[in-house]
Motif scaffolding. Sequence first.
Motif, mmCIF file in Angstrom:
data_model
loop_
_atom_site.group_PDB
_atom_site.id
_atom_site.type_symbol
_atom_site.label_atom_id
_atom_site.label_comp_id
_atom_site.label_asym_id
_atom_site.label_seq_id
_atom_site.Cartn_x
_atom_site.Cartn_y
_atom_site.Cartn_z
ATOM 1 N N ASP A 1 -9.576 7.042 7.777
ATOM 2 C CA ASP A 1 -8.210 7.155 7.226
ATOM 3 C C ASP A 1 -8.081 8.506 6.544
ATOM 4 O O ASP A 1 -9.023 8.952 5.861
ATOM 5 C CB ASP A 1 -7.970 6.098 6.135
ATOM 6 C CG ASP A 1 -8.013 4.679 6.645
ATOM 7 O OD1 ASP A 1 -7.910 4.469 7.860
ATOM 8 O OD2 ASP A 1 -8.143 3.757 5.801
ATOM 9 N N GLN B 1 -11.907 -5.426 1.057
ATOM 10 C CA GLN B 1 -11.304 -4.139 0.694
ATOM 11 C C GLN B 1 -12.376 -3.064 0.601
ATOM 12 O O GLN B 1 -12.140 -1.910 0.886
ATOM 13 C CB GLN B 1 -10.569 -4.227 -0.643
ATOM 14 C CG GLN B 1 -9.104 -4.529 -0.521
ATOM 15 C CD GLN B 1 -8.873 -6.017 -0.513
ATOM 16 O OE1 GLN B 1 -9.656 -6.769 -1.089
ATOM 17 N NE2 GLN B 1 -7.819 -6.439 0.115
ATOM 18 N N ARG C 1 -12.462 9.909 -5.601
ATOM 19 C CA ARG C 1 -13.239 9.228 -4.555
ATOM 20 C C ARG C 1 -14.732 9.173 -4.905
ATOM 21 O O ARG C 1 -15.497 8.455 -4.265
ATOM 22 C CB ARG C 1 -13.038 9.904 -3.190
ATOM 23 C CG ARG C 1 -11.665 9.703 -2.602
ATOM 24 C CD ARG C 1 -11.395 8.279 -2.164
ATOM 25 N NE ARG C 1 -12.119 7.895 -0.970
ATOM 26 C CZ ARG C 1 -11.988 6.713 -0.368
ATOM 27 N NH1 ARG C 1 -11.170 5.790 -0.866
ATOM 28 N NH2 ARG C 1 -12.662 6.418 0.701
ATOM 29 N N GLN D 1 -10.198 10.115 3.612
ATOM 30 C CA GLN D 1 -8.928 10.540 2.981
ATOM 31 C C GLN D 1 -8.651 12.034 3.087
ATOM 32 O O GLN D 1 -7.519 12.436 3.336
ATOM 33 C CB GLN D 1 -8.814 10.113 1.496
ATOM 34 C CG GLN D 1 -9.298 8.715 1.161
ATOM 35 C CD GLN D 1 -8.589 7.594 1.907
ATOM 36 O OE1 GLN D 1 -7.590 7.828 2.557
ATOM 37 N NE2 GLN D 1 -9.113 6.383 1.826
ATOM 38 N N ILE E 1 0.806 -1.225 0.000
ATOM 39 C CA ILE E 1 0.000 0.000 0.000
ATOM 40 C C ILE E 1 0.841 1.278 0.000
ATOM 41 O O ILE E 1 0.503 2.248 -0.649
ATOM 42 C CB ILE E 1 -1.027 -0.001 1.170
ATOM 43 C CG1 ILE E 1 -2.192 0.927 0.877
ATOM 44 C CG2 ILE E 1 -0.440 0.350 2.518
ATOM 45 C CD1 ILE E 1 -3.287 0.292 0.114
ATOM 46 N N ARG E 2 1.964 1.264 0.751
ATOM 47 C CA ARG E 2 2.839 2.445 0.765
ATOM 48 C C ARG E 2 4.253 2.053 0.403
ATOM 49 O O ARG E 2 4.568 0.875 0.260
ATOM 50 C CB ARG E 2 2.786 3.131 2.135
ATOM 51 C CG ARG E 2 1.535 3.984 2.314
ATOM 52 C CD ARG E 2 1.416 4.552 3.696
ATOM 53 N NE ARG E 2 1.036 3.514 4.628
ATOM 54 C CZ ARG E 2 -0.220 3.211 4.926
ATOM 55 N NH1 ARG E 2 -1.220 3.868 4.385
ATOM 56 N NH2 ARG E 2 -0.501 2.240 5.769
ATOM 57 N N SER F 1 1.940 8.500 -0.523
ATOM 58 C CA SER F 1 3.074 7.760 -1.054
ATOM 59 C C SER F 1 2.780 7.433 -2.521
ATOM 60 O O SER F 1 1.752 6.824 -2.824
ATOM 61 C CB SER F 1 3.193 6.481 -0.206
ATOM 62 O OG SER F 1 4.077 5.590 -0.766
ATOM 63 N N ARG G 1 2.687 5.526 -5.672
ATOM 64 C CA ARG G 1 2.845 4.091 -5.946
ATOM 65 C C ARG G 1 2.950 3.835 -7.435
ATOM 66 O O ARG G 1 2.045 4.236 -8.210
ATOM 67 C CB ARG G 1 1.642 3.306 -5.384
ATOM 68 C CG ARG G 1 1.332 3.544 -3.935
ATOM 69 C CD ARG G 1 2.524 3.301 -3.019
ATOM 70 N NE ARG G 1 2.897 1.904 -2.906
ATOM 71 C CZ ARG G 1 4.152 1.453 -3.070
ATOM 72 N NH1 ARG G 1 5.129 2.268 -3.378
ATOM 73 N NH2 ARG G 1 4.412 0.177 -2.929
ATOM 74 N N PHE H 1 -4.644 7.089 -6.155
ATOM 75 C CA PHE H 1 -3.406 6.872 -5.400
ATOM 76 C C PHE H 1 -3.158 5.410 -5.048
ATOM 77 O O PHE H 1 -2.130 5.063 -4.519
ATOM 78 C CB PHE H 1 -3.456 7.686 -4.092
ATOM 79 C CG PHE H 1 -4.713 7.438 -3.291
ATOM 80 C CD1 PHE H 1 -4.818 6.334 -2.468
ATOM 81 C CD2 PHE H 1 -5.801 8.302 -3.392
ATOM 82 C CE1 PHE H 1 -5.974 6.094 -1.746
ATOM 83 C CE2 PHE H 1 -6.970 8.065 -2.668
ATOM 84 C CZ PHE H 1 -7.056 6.962 -1.848
ATOM 85 N N PRO I 1 -13.313 5.371 5.900
ATOM 86 C CA PRO I 1 -12.228 6.215 5.398
ATOM 87 C C PRO I 1 -12.731 7.340 4.506
ATOM 88 O O PRO I 1 -13.625 7.137 3.693
ATOM 89 C CB PRO I 1 -11.368 5.238 4.588
ATOM 90 C CG PRO I 1 -11.672 3.905 5.166
ATOM 91 C CD PRO I 1 -13.128 3.965 5.534
HETATM 92 N N1 SAH Z 1 -10.853 0.472 0.591
HETATM 93 C C1 SAH Z 1 -10.584 1.331 1.648
HETATM 94 C C2 SAH Z 1 -9.110 1.550 1.957
HETATM 95 C C3 SAH Z 1 -8.101 0.503 1.680
HETATM 96 S S1 SAH Z 1 -6.428 1.029 1.696
HETATM 97 C C4 SAH Z 1 -11.191 2.689 1.314
HETATM 98 O O1 SAH Z 1 -11.243 3.084 0.184
HETATM 99 O O2 SAH Z 1 -11.576 3.382 2.197
HETATM 100 C C5 SAH Z 1 -6.241 1.611 3.355
HETATM 101 C C6 SAH Z 1 -5.797 3.043 3.481
HETATM 102 O O3 SAH Z 1 -4.480 3.198 3.002
HETATM 103 C C7 SAH Z 1 -6.605 4.030 2.651
HETATM 104 O O4 SAH Z 1 -7.792 4.385 3.282
HETATM 105 C C8 SAH Z 1 -5.653 5.186 2.513
HETATM 106 O O5 SAH Z 1 -5.833 6.134 3.537
HETATM 107 C C9 SAH Z 1 -4.278 4.534 2.639
HETATM 108 N N2 SAH Z 1 -3.562 4.589 1.366
HETATM 109 C C10 SAH Z 1 -3.834 3.900 0.249
HETATM 110 N N3 SAH Z 1 -2.976 4.243 -0.736
HETATM 111 C C11 SAH Z 1 -2.145 5.169 -0.221
HETATM 112 C C12 SAH Z 1 -1.063 5.912 -0.741
HETATM 113 N N4 SAH Z 1 -0.672 5.770 -2.002
HETATM 114 N N5 SAH Z 1 -0.419 6.780 0.076
HETATM 115 C C13 SAH Z 1 -0.811 6.940 1.367
HETATM 116 N N6 SAH Z 1 -1.840 6.270 1.912
HETATM 117 C C14 SAH Z 1 -2.501 5.389 1.137
#
Ligand code: SAH
Length: 451
Positions: A308, A209, A282, A270, A58-59, A342, A344, A171, A268
């Motif tokens: 989140d 997820q 989103r 964001q 994820i990060r 982050s 990716r 992201f 979450p």
């Molecule tokens: N499906 C869930 C989240 C899954 S990922 C949703 O959409 O709410 C879990 C968390 O990781 C996300 O909510 C986000 O805050 C974080 N995340 C995902 N990709 C990221 C990235 N590239 N950089 C930083 N945080 C990230």
Amino acid sequence: MAQKSKNKLPEKIFIKTFGCQMNEYDSARIRDLTKNNGFINSTDYKNSDCYIINTCHIREKATEKVFHEIGRIKKNFRNKKKPIIIVAGCVAQAEGEVLLERDKYIDAVIGPQSYHKINKIIDQIKEKERIEETDFEVIEKFDKLNVVKNENSKVSSYITIQEGCDKFCKFCVVPYTRGPENSRSLDHIISEAQTLVKNGAKEIILLGQNVNAYNYKEKKLSDLIFELEKIDELKRIRYTTSHPNDMTNDLIEIYSHSKKLMPFLHLPVQTGSDKLLKLMNRKHDKDFYLNIVSKLKKINANIEFSSDFIIGYPGETDKDFNESLDLLMEVKFIQTYSFIYSARPGTPAYNFKLNTLDDNKKKLAKFQKISNEIKIAYRKNLIGSKVKTLFENKMNEPNKYFGRDEYFNSVVVESENNLVGKIAEVKINKINNQTLFGEKISGEKKREFAA
Ligand code: SAH
Ligand code: SF4
Ligand code: F3S
């Protein structure tokens, strides 16, 4: 079924798990499956026959973590027979080929939707093959998992009910590592829940997820919760992680009559900035989110939220950041998980221009400070009050028990009696930002809420 051959000692499998609860669930299933192939689970890092690193992508630094782990294993086995090394999970899915190419010590990479083939893969490795399994065969996987028997359930047990993501936030790697949204059969989930409860589970945490996107032959998450409630000895139901766009009215409505669904939702968001929500893809704005919160609060004023947040998303200005702070203070989340954005590889936002790291670090510190103040204020209010706690395990210290209240707060009490698996009222007398400390004041409750 334990060993393959009567003369052979069982082999030991060591699994290291990174990432989300879904990876924890997957690791538990890998333990179950390999048991059928003569393996026993091991916690002995130095003396195992097979190592599985179940990874998260994820990060950043995800791949480095894999090589760090492998480096540790290599060092330990310098003068000994090489163990089997398998990289599983989301890094395996995203970078499988690269991993196999970069380090010959790795015997196989297995994506999150292919681990049901683990026994066949281990047998092939023993025949000196190197393997990459990164197909999305989620239906086949769900079918295979349904035959797994759970012998000893945790008081609070996970069930994965949904996999993958079709949302494509700009992201996020998940749609690429876990594949498209897929839901498991309702009957199979109920039957797994019954087995878990028969073996001691009192709480089920449904995982996905996008768990609230659950849809199996028109049966939705609200239908599943309704069915699960009928299991007598099951006391608590939770689900995670949910997406605001899938918080449909039927799901919101269920909070008005459910006796077992906990009044706590991880939702979450964001960011609190409409501009960034759009740039992130989103597909909802801040008001839409706040409307869900207010609908739920109307149904039950005691519902609390966690969320989140991503700090420093490309294009985030001070104004956008302040909007996240405003949202944090408006909803008064009792818990937040916040990370600096982050970039990716492979995601649409990867090439967006990054904000300055120093600024992001300052913003993150400020965000977390305010979030923590909200959390502490909420917890101070709990001092002197009673919280219903489900006790999960005895701690290492004598007579201390660990449990969780309805809001998933950790609770620790001292007791002469074994509390594991029991629900009791606890009077809180001390708090910190990790734990509520208190004393047990009543026996097991038949019902979670007053009818
Ligand atoms: N499906 C869930 C989240 C899954 S990922 C949703 O959409 O709410 C879990 C968390 O990781 C996300 O909510 C986000 O805050 C974080 N995340 C995902 N990709 C990221 C990235 N590239 N950089 C930083 N945080 C990230
Ligand atoms: Fe990632 Fe967005 Fe899917 Fe959540 S909804 S898993 S953040 S793409
Ligand atoms: Fe990580 Fe994969 Fe879970 S990327 S957060 S282990 S879905």
